[in-house]
Scaffold this motif. Structure first.
Motif: not given
Lengths: 217, 253
Positions: A126-129, B50-56, B77-79, B81-92
């Motif tokens: 999700m984007p922030r907004v 760090s593997l999904n961009g929650l930490e840089t 770049p944000k794009a 970071r988002f591309a990285l995030r979209d490859r994975s999913a997380m269980v907290f």
């Protein structure tokens, strides 16, 4: 006690409430809330200038009397060539005022939502907004109902100040009748009663909204 | 072994003065299950995040097969970071389900709102996944009405619903009552058997031993030892690893 005067003046005061006080409060609150959300987001911004502007706004609104704000809009603005009618003046002043107070409520409510919620939303892409709209604000809304109800009830009573800039609402009706009947005590107590009735109804409404939002906590 | 999915090199991360990760390499191949173990403060959770961009990270590179490829020496770049995030999913650890949404709504939120999957299709898929973890009958419950183990299984389903290449688990059973741990680990084991690629931060050594292909022992922000669970658990090469394993297996000593 002059019951005849009491009963004959009751309806005009209530009518002032229905056509003046309540619409004025509702309109100002609605606009004020939108403004407040904007100010709250500004205050939460990581951009120092944006956040400072938000803080300055809140400080200005909370640090000056509402009556002065109202007079600046209605009596002050004509001096710089901007004439605003009583009703719009009142709505502008009350909205700006609610915006300042409610901004702090909304800001606190947003901060009360755990960071984990932002993180979970981030991990599902999700984007922030969208996160704010779909995840954070619905949860913040629940937290902010009691304090925002407070703000709204205060506003309902504060609208009586609009009588001083010629808006016809409950209190101004009472003042008018008091002026020609000379029954100040009776009429002002009657006005107080009408405000109290309105606020009691609103408190019921608050309880209902809280119950509705409670189902998931 | 199968093809590489992720390659991390020289990952460093500081919080202020404190350096939590001091140059970590990590390779994940498709279908592999990697367990990150180590004492608290060792940096294992920070590495996972760090593997999904929650930490840089403050330095290092991270490359995913098929993109993106990130170099943390420069601002990311944000794009990317988002591309990285979209490859994975997380269980907290604390599931982080959305409390105002029902189980089903939690699961379809990502697919519908983000991936623009038609709602009916997303719900059908979500129900299939819920069925698999035994929670289809809870579709309309709110998270607070579930037990800890059920909440965590919904958390897993929410992650699966995104169809990620990589599943990340951050101590998924640490916050659970002991008798609820099993039901979550069972689901995770099934996922591993199905061939999901998983990186798991865990204290459950028996799980790591049974399911992981590779175990990394982190301490003080570095990987002190890595290897197949059989080797690492039965014959650790480092004194620190030995101490750690001994303390976990014999807490009363």
């Amino acid at each position: 006690m002059d019951w005849a005067l009491f009963s004959s003046s009751f309806w005009p005061i209530v009518r002032g409430g229905l056509t003046g006080t309540i619409p004025l409060a509702l309109a100002s609150f609605a606009i004020g809330l939108v403004l407040a959300l904007g100010i709250a987001l500004m205050r939460l911004s990581t951009h120092p200038v944006v956040s400072w502007l938000g803080r300055a706004y809140v400080s200005l609104i909370r640090g000056t009397p509402l009556l002065v704000q109202l007079f600046v809009v209605f009596y002050g603005m004509p001096s710089i060539g901007i004439v605003i009618n009583p009703w719009p003046s009142a709505i502008i002043a009350f909205s700006l005022n609610v915006g300042g107070y409610a901004a702090e409520v909304i800001r606190a409510a947003i901060l009360s939502v755990p960071t984990g919620q932002w993180e979970a939303a981030y991990t599902i892409g999700m984007p922030r907004v969208t996160t704010l709209r779909r995840i954070v604000l619905p949860q913040a809304a629940r937290v902010s109902v009691p304090p925002l109800s407070n703000t709204f009830i205060s506003l309902v009573k504060d609208t009586s100040l609009a009588s001083l800039i010629l808006v016809t609402e409950a209190f101004r009706e009472a003042q008018n009748i008091a002026a020609f009947s000379n029954e100040f005590m009776l009429l002002y107590l009657e006005a107080a009663l009408v405000y109290w009735l309105i606020c009691t109804v609103l408190s019921f409404g608050q309880t209902r909204i809280e119950r509705r939002l409670e189902r998931y906590v | 072994m199968s093809e590489a999915l992720l390659a991390a090199r020289g990952i460093r991360k500081s919080f202020g003065e404190h350096e939590v990760l001091r140059g970590v390499d990590l390779d994940v191949r498709r279908g592999q299950v990697i367990a990150l173990i180590g004492p608290s403060g060792s940096g294992k959770t920070t590495l996972l995040r760090s593997l999904n961009g929650l930490e840089t990270p403050s330095a290092g590179t991270l490359e995913l097969d098929g993109g993106p490829s990130l170099d943390f020496a420069r601002p990311v770049p944000k794009a990317q970071r988002f591309a990285l995030r979209d490859r994975s999913a997380m269980v907290f650890q604390h599931h982080n389900l959305f409390p105002h949404l029902t189980v089903l709504q939690n699961v379809v939120e990502g697919p519908v709102q983000v991936r623009r999957v038609p709602r009916a299709e997303a719900e059908a898929r979500a129900l299939g996944l819920l069925e698999r973890v035994g929670l289809a009958d809870k579709r309309d419950a709110y998270p607070r009405q579930l037990s800890g183990g059920q909440q965590q299984r919904v958390g897993i389903v929410r992650a699966l619903a995104l169809g990620p290449d990589l599943l990340l688990f951050d101590e998924p059973t640490s916050a659970l009552d002991p008798e609820l741990v099993g039901e979550v680990l069972t689901v995770m084991k099934e996922l591993a058997d199905e061939g999901w690629t998983m990186v798991v931060v865990t204290h459950e050594l028996s799980f790591a031993r049974a399911v992981a292909n590779e175990v990394l022992f982190l301490d003080g922000g570095v990987v002190l030892e890595r290897g197949a669970p059989r080797d690492l658990f039965t014959d650790p090469q480092q004194e620190r690893t030995r101490q750690f394993l001994h303390r976990i297996l014999n807490p009363l000593d």
